[in-house]
Design a protein around this motif. Sequence first.
Motif, PDB file in Angstrom:
ATOM      1  N   LYS A 128      -2.548   7.016   1.201  1.00  0.00           N
ATOM      2  CA  LYS A 128      -3.459   6.037   0.608  1.00  0.00           C
ATOM      3  C   LYS A 128      -3.355   5.978  -0.913  1.00  0.00           C
ATOM      4  O   LYS A 128      -3.755   4.997  -1.524  1.00  0.00           O
ATOM      5  CB  LYS A 128      -4.908   6.338   1.012  1.00  0.00           C
TER       6      LYS A 128
ATOM      7  N   ASP B  49       1.571   3.471  -3.777  1.00  0.00           N
ATOM      8  CA  ASP B  49       1.752   2.019  -3.700  1.00  0.00           C
ATOM      9  C   ASP B  49       2.719   1.633  -2.588  1.00  0.00           C
ATOM     10  O   ASP B  49       2.616   0.554  -2.007  1.00  0.00           O
ATOM     11  CB  ASP B  49       2.268   1.471  -5.036  1.00  0.00           C
TER      12      ASP B  49
ATOM     13  N   ARG C 111       1.301  -0.329   0.408  1.00  0.00           N
ATOM     14  CA  ARG C 111       0.002   0.199   0.841  1.00  0.00           C
ATOM     15  C   ARG C 111      -0.911  -0.886   1.391  1.00  0.00           C
ATOM     16  O   ARG C 111      -1.642  -0.675   2.357  1.00  0.00           O
ATOM     17  CB  ARG C 111      -0.662   0.914  -0.339  1.00  0.00           C
ATOM     18  N   ASN C 112      -0.868  -2.081   0.778  1.00  0.00           N
ATOM     19  CA  ASN C 112      -1.785  -3.138   1.208  1.00  0.00           C
ATOM     20  C   ASN C 112      -1.347  -3.866   2.474  1.00  0.00           C
ATOM     21  O   ASN C 112      -2.036  -4.763   2.949  1.00  0.00           O
ATOM     22  CB  ASN C 112      -2.008  -4.149   0.079  1.00  0.00           C
TER      23      ASN C 112
ATOM     24  N   GLU D  17      -3.048  -0.469   7.466  1.00  0.00           N
ATOM     25  CA  GLU D  17      -4.451  -0.075   7.433  1.00  0.00           C
ATOM     26  C   GLU D  17      -4.554   1.403   7.799  1.00  0.00           C
ATOM     27  O   GLU D  17      -3.846   1.890   8.679  1.00  0.00           O
ATOM     28  CB  GLU D  17      -5.277  -0.912   8.411  1.00  0.00           C
TER      29      GLU D  17
END
Length: 268
Positions: free
Chosen positions: A57, A60, A81-82, A85
């Motif tokens: 988490k 990047d 990372r985005n 989930e």
Amino acid sequence: METDEVGQLLEARLGRCTVGWVKLEQTKASSLGSGTLIKYRSVLGVITCGHVVEVLKELDEFGLCFFPVRPSEYQRLKFKRNVVEFFQIGEDYKSHPYHGPDLGFVKIPLEYEEDIKLHSVVLNMDIQSDEYQRVGYQTPSTSVLCGVVDERTTPGPQKSNYGVTTFNGLINIGNITDRYSIYDYDYLKFQPLPGPDGKLPSSFAGTSGGGFWNICFTQAGDGIKFSKRLFSGVAFAEMKDSESVTILTHGPISIYEKLLPMIRERWL
């Protein structure tokens, strides 16, 4: 039962859904832990441990390493990372690293499924869950732990703008020496046995998040085959003394009666 024959079966049936988490740098890569690729209903992702999720988490970008892979085959699957989930169970391990719970899950978008299947096998957790509900957990004829071992990671050639790192996975047969519960989570103590060379790694660092399996074999003519393969837990800590190594893992109750219901509640 020939050692080579067992090894080939384990590699094909367990090694192919084992992954390593990779920290990516300009000209090198390093291990962040291990995990097991699964698909549960319509949810694709990796079951691992909570302290590995906590590290991921903070990055990047990170990569996935698959096993087994041909020596000449390079892997470059990586995630921002985005894009994924994260789900994490437990934080007590920060002050009590041998207690848990220490479980995690990283949900991967389904659009990556085809690319992942080019390199690996995704474990069908619907089938695994049905098997667990049908027969529960039974003492296995063979207990197996799968994961990455940091000390066997070898850096390769380094160029000005890239590098090659070889990650070695380990499929380790061993014995369950204890099974116990803390609150609603179950735990196993797993003592790995030396391989054909008579040696164990000096440390199992990197195996955190790796899958623990309950395996049964049957005779099939002149050979052997799997009669049962149940994903039964997740490694999260290592205890060592002068004579032995013990790996602490979550057990099947933690997976099938805790983690999977939480995945259903969150995403299904």
